[in-house]
Design a protein around this motif. Structure first.
Motif, PDB file in Angstrom:
ATOM      1  N   LEU A 171       0.833  -1.210   0.000  1.00  0.00           N
ATOM      2  CA  LEU A 171       0.000   0.000   0.000  1.00  0.00           C
ATOM      3  C   LEU A 171       0.864   1.254   0.000  1.00  0.00           C
ATOM      4  CD1 LEU A 171      -3.029  -0.473   2.404  1.00  0.00           C
ATOM      5  CD2 LEU A 171      -3.047   0.361   0.066  1.00  0.00           C
ATOM      6  N   ASP A 172       1.905   1.202   0.834  1.00  0.00           N
ATOM      7  CA  ASP A 172       2.848   2.311   0.936  1.00  0.00           C
ATOM      8  C   ASP A 172       3.470   2.605  -0.416  1.00  0.00           C
ATOM      9  OD1 ASP A 172       2.860   3.300   3.375  1.00  0.00           O
ATOM     10  OD2 ASP A 172       4.791   2.507   4.011  1.00  0.00           O
ATOM     11  N   SER A 175       0.834   4.041  -2.811  1.00  0.00           N
ATOM     12  CA  SER A 175       0.473   5.449  -2.619  1.00  0.00           C
ATOM     13  C   SER A 175       1.660   6.363  -2.948  1.00  0.00           C
ATOM     14  CB  SER A 175      -0.028   5.707  -1.201  1.00  0.00           C
ATOM     15  OG  SER A 175       0.973   5.383  -0.298  1.00  0.00           O
ATOM     16  N   TYR A 176       2.874   5.866  -2.664  1.00  0.00           N
ATOM     17  CA  TYR A 176       4.049   6.671  -2.983  1.00  0.00           C
ATOM     18  C   TYR A 176       4.154   6.872  -4.499  1.00  0.00           C
ATOM     19  CZ  TYR A 176       8.873   8.308  -2.917  1.00  0.00           C
ATOM     20  OH  TYR A 176      10.000   9.060  -3.066  1.00  0.00           O
ATOM     21  N   THR A 179       1.347   9.229  -5.757  1.00  0.00           N
ATOM     22  CA  THR A 179       1.630  10.616  -5.394  1.00  0.00           C
ATOM     23  C   THR A 179       2.738  11.183  -6.281  1.00  0.00           C
ATOM     24  OG1 THR A 179       1.239   9.809  -3.178  1.00  0.00           O
ATOM     25  CG2 THR A 179       1.928  12.063  -3.357  1.00  0.00           C
ATOM     26  N   THR A 229       2.090  15.252   1.153  1.00  0.00           N
ATOM     27  CA  THR A 229       1.696  13.849   1.325  1.00  0.00           C
ATOM     28  C   THR A 229       2.906  12.952   1.084  1.00  0.00           C
ATOM     29  OG1 THR A 229      -0.386  14.531   0.329  1.00  0.00           O
ATOM     30  CG2 THR A 229      -0.102  12.189   0.697  1.00  0.00           C
ATOM     31  N   SER A 233       4.561  10.330   3.671  1.00  0.00           N
ATOM     32  CA  SER A 233       4.795   8.894   3.450  1.00  0.00           C
ATOM     33  C   SER A 233       6.293   8.575   3.495  1.00  0.00           C
ATOM     34  CB  SER A 233       4.111   8.403   2.169  1.00  0.00           C
ATOM     35  OG  SER A 233       4.861   8.744   1.055  1.00  0.00           O
TER      36      SER A 233
END
Ligand code: ADP
Length: 395
Positions: A171-172, A175-176, A179, A229, A233
């Motif tokens: 997930l990390d 999302s990274y 973004t 964001t 992260s």
């Protein structure tokens, strides 16, 4: 005279026998007596009640037939050996009841000796410990079951934690990447809008020029949101390595390298000593620049931003204080501003992520962050860090 003494002795003997009988009938244990050669010549009635044997069957060595086959050899051997050497006997065995089930007993016997130290008799008692044995066995089974369940639970938790960690990592990563990839088209939008504004500067109606300005401002705001964001992260994902850090050097480095801190209208001063702390230098730099950025941003119009940075220390901790002359924060908002997307004073630009980054980074460095503030009287943010030991050299 002689006669009177004999009568008294006989009465005493009878009284003693009566007492012995009452006692043997009252105690729940099986009492027994044996001859010096180990042959049993007396059993209390509870033996016969328990086994269903008759005295003529039990006395001598007959009682041995009531022993559990698995206990027979060991118990008999031990008894014969004790009788041979004249040592007290003690063992545990199972005796068969009249209902044909077996009960555990603890059996002890001691030799009785005469004035020449020769054994004349053995006297002993057998105590029914079956309930105790069963309770112990149930306890041991329960304990073993509990251990087994615990081990299963631990294994289960480990498996679930590993799966969860993998999912979180994915997930990390996801999302990274999102973004990161979002910023490219956004920059293109910004660039094209600027080009449009420049190319058509002469021909655009004021309303259209204003709309283009709004597009550029929105794109910039979105870019800042993505950037923050991304920073959040990064704080979550990156490895934090705690090393001794010279906080004053880091603070001076930030003030000198970020243009907004060295503007002539901003006053930043350092007060007193700054002992080294144990921290991740990149994480600490992120915290300091966010706190300093806010301290010069949330200032009433027309006021020159002033920030005083100082340190208070004990043997184990160092508290860094950032005192500003800004607009202050109402009491009820002082805790929530460290959460994500929390903004109090909407007159100022911002994303509401900066302090969430500070708190997350602080957590990862075993540090705490907080604020004391009063509206219109300025704020004092503090960061409480572990102190680096005296012999460690700041990185
Ligand atoms: P941002 O600065 O992007 O709005 P932050 O998470 O850094 O987000 O701060 C959250 C809110 O806390 C801010 O919007 C502001 O209302 C308040 N705040 C933070 N620092 C200060 C400060 N030094 N003085 C007054 N208000 C502050």
């Amino acid at each position: 005279m002689e006669n009177t003494r004999e009568i008294a002795a006989e009465r005493a003997l009878r009284e003693s026998e009566r007492r012995f009988r009452v006692m043997t009938e009252t105690v729940p244990d099986i009492l027994f007596a044996c001859r010096s050669d180990g042959e049993c010549d007396f059993m209390t009635p509870n033996f016969y009640a328990f086994t269903g044997m008759r005295p003529e069957e039990a006395l001598g060595r007959g009682w041995l037939s009531m022993l559990h086959p698995d206990d027979f050899e060991a118990s008999r051997g031990h008894w014969c050996e004790c009788v041979r050497i004249g040592e007290p006997f003690s063992t545990e065995f199972r005796l068969r009841s009249r209902n044909h089930d077996y009960h555990w007993f603890i059996c002890r016997a001691s030799p009785i000796r005469n004035e020449h130290n020769s054994i004349t008799q053995w006297f002993g008692a057998c105590t029914d410990v079956n309930d105790l044995k069963n309770a112990n066995a149930a306890l041991t089974t329960g304990e073993n079951k509990l251990k087994e369940l615990n081990a299963q639970l631990e294994h289960h938790v480990e498996e679930r934690t590993a799966t969860l960690r993998r999912t979180l990592d994915e997930l990390d990563h996801f999302s990274y990447s999102i973004t990161h990839d979002l910023r490219a088209p956004l920059r293109a939008m910004q660039g094209f809008a600027k080009m449009l504004a420049d190319d058509c500067a002469d021909c655009l109606r004021p309303r259209s020029a204003d709309l283009i300005r709004k597009i550029i401002a929105s794109a910039e705001r979105m870019d800042k949101l993505i950037q923050d964001t991304l920073n959040y992260s990064k704080v979550l994902r990156s490895e934090f390595s705690l090393q001794p850090v010279d906080t004053l050097a880091v603070l001076r480095g930030i003030v000198e390298s970020y243009p907004q801190f060295s503007l002539s209208g901003v006053r930043i001063s350092f007060d007193g000593d700054f002992p080294p702390v144990l921290a991740d230098e990149a994480g600490l730099t992120q915290c300091f620049s966010n706190l300093l950025g806010n301290a010069i941003k949330f200032v009433a119009p027309g006021t020159t931003p002033e920030v005083k940075i100082s340190a208070q220390s004990t043997d184990s901790r160092v508290r860094l204080l950032f005192q500003d002359n800004g607009v202050g924060i109402p009491k009820e908002a002082q805790e929530r501003i460290f959460g994500m997307f929390q903004r109090v004073d909407k007159r100022y630009e911002g994303t509401g992520i900066g302090l969430a980054i500070v708190r997350k980074a602080a957590e990862r460095m075993h540090a705490q962050v907080g604020v004391d503030s009063e509206p219109e009287k300025g704020s004092r943010f503090w960061l409480d860090l572990p102190r680096a030991s005296h012999d460690s050299t700041p990185a």
